[in-house]
Design an enzyme around this catalytic site. Structure first.
Site, PDB file in Angstrom:
ATOM      1  N   ASP A  50      31.620   5.842   9.371  1.00  0.00           N
ATOM      2  CA  ASP A  50      30.592   5.647  10.388  1.00  0.00           C
ATOM      3  C   ASP A  50      30.976   4.541  11.371  1.00  0.00           C
ATOM      4  O   ASP A  50      30.681   4.637  12.561  1.00  0.00           O
ATOM      5  CB  ASP A  50      29.242   5.353   9.736  1.00  0.00           C
ATOM      6  N   ARG A  58      -3.680  10.219 -12.841  1.00  0.00           N
ATOM      7  CA  ARG A  58      -2.329  10.279 -13.419  1.00  0.00           C
ATOM      8  C   ARG A  58      -1.252   9.957 -12.399  1.00  0.00           C
ATOM      9  O   ARG A  58      -0.147   9.571 -12.744  1.00  0.00           O
ATOM     10  CB  ARG A  58      -2.055  11.675 -13.996  1.00  0.00           C
ATOM     11  N   LYS A  65      19.479  22.360   7.609  1.00  0.00           N
ATOM     12  CA  LYS A  65      19.174  21.554   6.431  1.00  0.00           C
ATOM     13  C   LYS A  65      17.710  21.188   6.378  1.00  0.00           C
ATOM     14  O   LYS A  65      17.019  21.132   7.397  1.00  0.00           O
ATOM     15  CB  LYS A  65      20.039  20.313   6.368  1.00  0.00           C
ATOM     16  N   HIS A  71      25.695  12.038  11.991  1.00  0.00           N
ATOM     17  CA  HIS A  71      26.586  13.094  11.518  1.00  0.00           C
ATOM     18  C   HIS A  71      26.107  14.463  11.965  1.00  0.00           C
ATOM     19  O   HIS A  71      24.915  14.699  12.090  1.00  0.00           O
ATOM     20  CB  HIS A  71      26.647  13.102   9.990  1.00  0.00           C
ATOM     21  N   TYR A 107      18.927  16.360   0.594  1.00  0.00           N
ATOM     22  CA  TYR A 107      19.326  17.326   1.612  1.00  0.00           C
ATOM     23  C   TYR A 107      19.499  18.681   0.937  1.00  0.00           C
ATOM     24  O   TYR A 107      20.124  18.768  -0.115  1.00  0.00           O
ATOM     25  CB  TYR A 107      20.695  16.985   2.219  1.00  0.00           C
TER      26      TYR A 107
END
Length: 186
Positions: A170, A23, A74, A65, A134
């Site tokens: 950025d 599957r 995170k 960042h 995130y």
């Protein structure tokens, strides 16, 4: 789920163990009890309170960042496609301060990262489309945003593909030297 320490201090690599059959597959991407047991902090997983997702096309770089103040922890994973993910330790008292480590995150092995507070994070999309998820432990506060140029020569990050698109934010990011000065290092 396998949990292993990365080369950078306090970063963890979490690798699910998918069940595959005709599957397709099923996998648990996160298990709070296993995570808490590994880090030795009962209830730590419960501190994650916000989920976000980005979609990028091949060559896009998002980063580098970070967060000032208390920072943010995170969990980062690539739900679709593949990315070259890079972390830089910006904790002045860390044994790996200023060091970087790169990881391939993809939808094949579902490996993802636990990134503690005090790191710059960025990635480049390697596939036609890459979805990155995130899970963070603090609400986002734009006033605490930190950014260092993805191509800062002092960091010397090697991106595997030509950079195709970047945000204005950025492109305007400061240098590693500026961040170190702001952190009172160097």
């Amino acid at each position: 789920m396998r949990i292993e320490a990365a080369e950078l201090a306090d970063v963890l690599v979490l690798t699910p163990e998918p069940f595959r059959d005709e599957r397709g597959l099923f996998t648990r991407t996160f298990d709070a009890a296993e995570f808490d047991s590994y880090v030795g902090e009962p209830g730590r997983a419960a501190s994650f309170l916000q989920d976000s997702q980005s979609r990028s096309v091949r060559g896009v770089v998002r980063g580098m960042h970070g967060r000032g103040g208390r920072g943010e922890a995170k969990l980062v994973r690539c739900a679709h496609g593949a990315v070259h993910d890079v972390l830089v330790d910006i904790r002045p008292d860390s044994p790996t301060f200023g060091k970087q480590q790169a990881f391939r995150l993809d939808d094949e092995d579902f490996r993802h990262l636990y990134v503690p507070p005090g790191f710059l994070h960025g990635f480049q999309a390697l596939s036609e489309v890459a979805d990155v998820c995130y899970r963070i432990d603090r609400p986002h506060d734009p006033a605490e945003d930190l950014a260092v140029a993805h191509d800062d020569p002092e960091l010397g990050i090697v991106w595997p593909q030509p950079v195709t698109i970047m945000s204005g934010r950025d492109r305007a990011a400061g240098s590693w030297a500026q961040l170190c000065a702001a952190l009172g290092v160097g």
